[in-house]
Each structure stands twice: as C-alpha cells, then as structure tokens.
Design an enzyme around this catalytic site. Structure first.
Site, PDB file in Angstrom:
ATOM      1  N   LYS A  42      27.909  59.213  40.344  1.00 18.90           N
ATOM      2  CA  LYS A  42      27.450  60.387  41.120  1.00 18.90           C
ATOM      3  C   LYS A  42      25.944  60.607  40.968  1.00 18.90           C
ATOM      4  CE  LYS A  42      31.967  62.634  40.523  1.00 18.90           C
ATOM      5  NZ  LYS A  42      32.639  61.651  39.652  1.00 18.90           N
TER       6      LYS A  42
ATOM      7  N   ASP B  87      31.374  55.092  39.666  1.00 23.05           N
ATOM      8  CA  ASP B  87      31.344  56.512  40.023  1.00 23.05           C
ATOM      9  C   ASP B  87      30.452  57.282  39.056  1.00 23.05           C
ATOM     10  OD1 ASP B  87      31.974  58.958  41.180  1.00 23.05           O
ATOM     11  OD2 ASP B  87      33.840  59.188  40.049  1.00 23.05           O
TER      12      ASP B  87
ATOM     13  N   THR C 299      36.812  67.979  43.105  1.00 17.31           N
ATOM     14  CA  THR C 299      38.171  68.495  43.365  1.00 17.31           C
ATOM     15  C   THR C 299      38.640  69.426  42.244  1.00 17.31           C
ATOM     16  OG1 THR C 299      38.891  66.344  42.553  1.00 17.31           O
ATOM     17  CG2 THR C 299      39.091  66.720  44.909  1.00 17.31           C
TER      18      THR C 299
ATOM     19  N   ARG D 186      44.577  59.857  35.216  1.00 17.31           N
ATOM     20  CA  ARG D 186      45.540  60.155  34.149  1.00 17.31           C
ATOM     21  C   ARG D 186      47.009  59.845  34.442  1.00 17.31           C
ATOM     22  NH1 ARG D 186      42.526  65.754  33.274  1.00 17.31           N
ATOM     23  NH2 ARG D 186      42.127  65.234  35.447  1.00 17.31           N
TER      24      ARG D 186
ATOM     25  N   ASN E   3      13.272  58.354  44.812  1.00 16.47           N
ATOM     26  CA  ASN E   3      12.824  57.060  44.280  1.00 16.47           C
ATOM     27  C   ASN E   3      13.663  56.634  43.074  1.00 16.47           C
ATOM     28  OD1 ASN E   3      10.874  54.795  44.075  1.00 16.47           O
ATOM     29  ND2 ASN E   3      10.475  55.767  42.099  1.00 16.47           N
TER      30      ASN E   3
ATOM     31  N   LYS F 256      37.880  52.034  38.908  1.00 18.24           N
ATOM     32  CA  LYS F 256      36.746  52.963  38.901  1.00 18.24           C
ATOM     33  C   LYS F 256      36.177  53.091  37.491  1.00 18.24           C
ATOM     34  CE  LYS F 256      36.951  57.666  39.427  1.00 18.24           C
ATOM     35  NZ  LYS F 256      35.927  58.315  38.583  1.00 18.24           N
TER      36      LYS F 256
HETATM   37  O1  C5P Z   1      42.834  61.785  36.024  1.00 23.43           O
HETATM   38  P1  C5P Z   1      42.566  62.099  37.473  1.00 23.43           P
HETATM   39  O2  C5P Z   1      43.554  61.407  38.401  1.00 23.43           O
HETATM   40  O3  C5P Z   1      42.457  63.584  37.723  1.00 23.43           O
HETATM   41  O4  C5P Z   1      41.148  61.444  37.743  1.00 23.43           O
HETATM   42  C1  C5P Z   1      40.453  61.620  38.945  1.00 23.43           C
HETATM   43  C2  C5P Z   1      39.186  60.806  38.898  1.00 23.43           C
HETATM   44  O5  C5P Z   1      38.463  61.021  40.106  1.00 23.43           O
HETATM   45  C3  C5P Z   1      38.252  61.183  37.753  1.00 23.43           C
HETATM   46  O6  C5P Z   1      37.677  59.976  37.285  1.00 23.43           O
HETATM   47  C4  C5P Z   1      37.178  62.053  38.399  1.00 23.43           C
HETATM   48  O7  C5P Z   1      35.922  61.857  37.815  1.00 23.43           O
HETATM   49  C5  C5P Z   1      37.160  61.521  39.826  1.00 23.43           C
HETATM   50  N1  C5P Z   1      36.717  62.478  40.841  1.00 23.43           N
HETATM   51  C6  C5P Z   1      37.359  63.668  41.094  1.00 23.43           C
HETATM   52  N2  C5P Z   1      36.893  64.520  42.053  1.00 23.43           N
HETATM   53  C7  C5P Z   1      35.801  64.192  42.757  1.00 23.43           C
HETATM   54  C8  C5P Z   1      35.138  62.988  42.515  1.00 23.43           C
HETATM   55  C9  C5P Z   1      35.631  62.132  41.537  1.00 23.43           C
HETATM   56  O8  C5P Z   1      38.369  63.961  40.469  1.00 23.43           O
HETATM   57  N3  C5P Z   1      35.390  65.015  43.728  1.00 23.43           N
END
Ligand code: C5P
Length: 246
Positions: free
Chosen positions: A65, A63, A134, A225, A71, A36
């Site tokens: 978003k 990602d 999240t 992480r 457009n 990602k």
């Molecule tokens: O480090 P960690 O495991 O928390 O990373 C989660 C990844 O998922 C991050 O790159 C974050 O931007 C992405 N993400 C998220 N929640 C969402 C959409 C994407 O944590 N709803």
C-alpha cells in the site's frame, strides 16, 4: 477477466517469518494462484519472501500500500516491477499525481520472465489502488475526518484511480457493482474480507463469502486467516475454490 477459480484465489501470507510462509506455500501451491505478501511478512523476510514464492511457481501480490510523494513511490515501485511481481498496491489517498507517477513508471516495463494471465495484456505488473480498508466502517471513517458516505468515498477514489491509469482497486463486495458501472468491466476488483459461510469475521467489518464476491463481479478474492490459521489450510482452500466455481 477470464480466470480459472484457482487463478482467482489469493492467499494472504500474513505470517511472521519465511519458514512459516514456505510451509504454507508448499502446502497450497497446487490450489492457489497468487500469494499475497503484506507488511508483516515483508518486514520480516523482505524480497526473499517474493523469491521463495516465485521459485515454487507461484505468483506474487505485493501488498505494501505505497503512500508517499510521487517520486519516492515511483522509484520504489520500479524495484517492485523488476522483482517480477504479478500485482502490487498503492494507496489512492496519495492523490492523482502519485498514482500517475507509478502508472507511467510501470508502463515502461516489459519484463522478460513475467507471465501475465493468458489473454490479459500488457505483460507488466498490475497496479492496484487501495481505497478504504475493509476494517473501516462509516464510524471509523468519521473518526479520521472523512464525512462523506463510505460508499461514495470508495467510488470516488476508484474513479480517481481509473483516471490516473491504475489497473484496478481493492474493494469490498458491496462496492464492486458500482465500481464496475463507473469504471468499466475491465477495471479489476480485488476483494478481501472473504469468509467461508459461518466463519468468524475477525476484525473485518465488511465481510462476504467467495460466492457472493464472485457473483457481483470480483476478479480476485483475498483470503487470509480462514486459510492460514486453519488446522487444514488445503481443505479450506478447496472449499473456497468450490464456492468460486459454484
Ligand atoms: O485474514 P483476512 O482474510 O482478514 O486478511 C485479509 C487480507 O487482506 C489482509 O492481508 C489485509 O491486509 C488485506 N486487505 C484488507 N482490506 C483492504 C486491503 C487489504 O483486508 N482494503
């Protein structure tokens, strides 16, 4: 969706530069299906980051978003499709018209070099909707003026995405079952906030283990992480793949 444990694991390359991202991809390419690229790496390295992953045989989840007028988002995501990414995110809060504009633009693509997951059609990038991050809980939602129950809000946005023709959504473990019930089993769920049992939640408010996420029907899980900041990223990736298999 029929996927191997490796194909289900998405590693978030949330690092500052191409050198660091390349080091991680070199280490993890045999264990991870999809990498990602998010705001951090893309801001630093741009399309070079995507090319680096693809050159090493990896698939890319872009990602960013996207959230703008229909457009603008449609034109931007046309370029994303041309770059041959495997999946990318748009923000469901952009509304149905924006979601549809992207779906219609992407539907015109049949990328010559694009390799879809075996058995999965069509051969175009997967469009994934983001609903509520999240890192937000009910309180955080209230602060931005959304008074609806968090779960109800997520389900409503998933249904909106489905109606607009989006392939799936990013969803926490707690919402997957309801989303699959409401939008169908084929509607893809991508689940971040995954932690090995006992690990730090960092800033995530709704976390789960890989086993829990897959158990309730997640198609893909996103891990950042816990893998990229580990002393031994391969060991943690292997642990998580075992959890997925289990
Ligand atoms: O480090 P960690 O495991 O928390 O990373 C989660 C990844 O998922 C991050 O790159 C974050 O931007 C992405 N993400 C998220 N929640 C969402 C959409 C994407 O944590 N709803």
């Amino acid at each position: 969706m029929q996927l191997t444990p490796k194909e289900r694991l998405i590693v978030a390359l949330d690092v500052d530069n191409l050198k660091e991202a390349t080091r991680l991809v070199n280490q993890l390419i045999d264990y991870v299906g999809v990498f990602k690229v998010g705001a951090q790496l893309f801001t630093s390295a741009g399309p070079e980051a995507i090319k680096m992953i693809q050159d090493k045989g990896g698939k890319v989840f872009l990602d960013l978003k996207y959230h703008d007028i229909p457009n603008t988002v449609a034109q931007a995501t046309k370029i994303v499709a041309k770059m041959g990414v495997f999946m990318f995110t748009i923000h469901t809060l952009g509304g149905k018209e924006m979601l549809k504009a992207v779906v219609e633009t992407i539907a015109t693509f049949q990328l010559p070099g694009f390799k879809p997951v075996p058995g999965f059609k069509p051969a175009k990038p997967l469009v994934i909707g983001v609903s509520i991050l999240t890192s937000l809980n009910q309180e955080g939602l209230k602060e931005i003026g959304i008074n609806r129950d968090l779960r109800d809000e997520v389900i409503a946005l998933a249904k909106l995405a489905k109606v607009a023709g989006v392939d799936g959504v990013v969803a926490s473990t707690h919402e997957i079952k309801e989303i699959k019930n409401q939008c169908g089993l084929d509607f893809i769920t991508v689940t971040p906030g995954i932690r090995p049992a006992g690990a730090s939640p960092d800033d995530q408010k709704r976390i789960a283990t890989a086993k829990e996420a897959i158990g309730v029907g997640a198609d893909f899980i996103v891990v950042g992480r816990p893998i990229i900041a580990a002393e031994n990223p391969v060991k943690v990736a292997e642990q998580i793949i075992e959890e997925i298999r289990g």
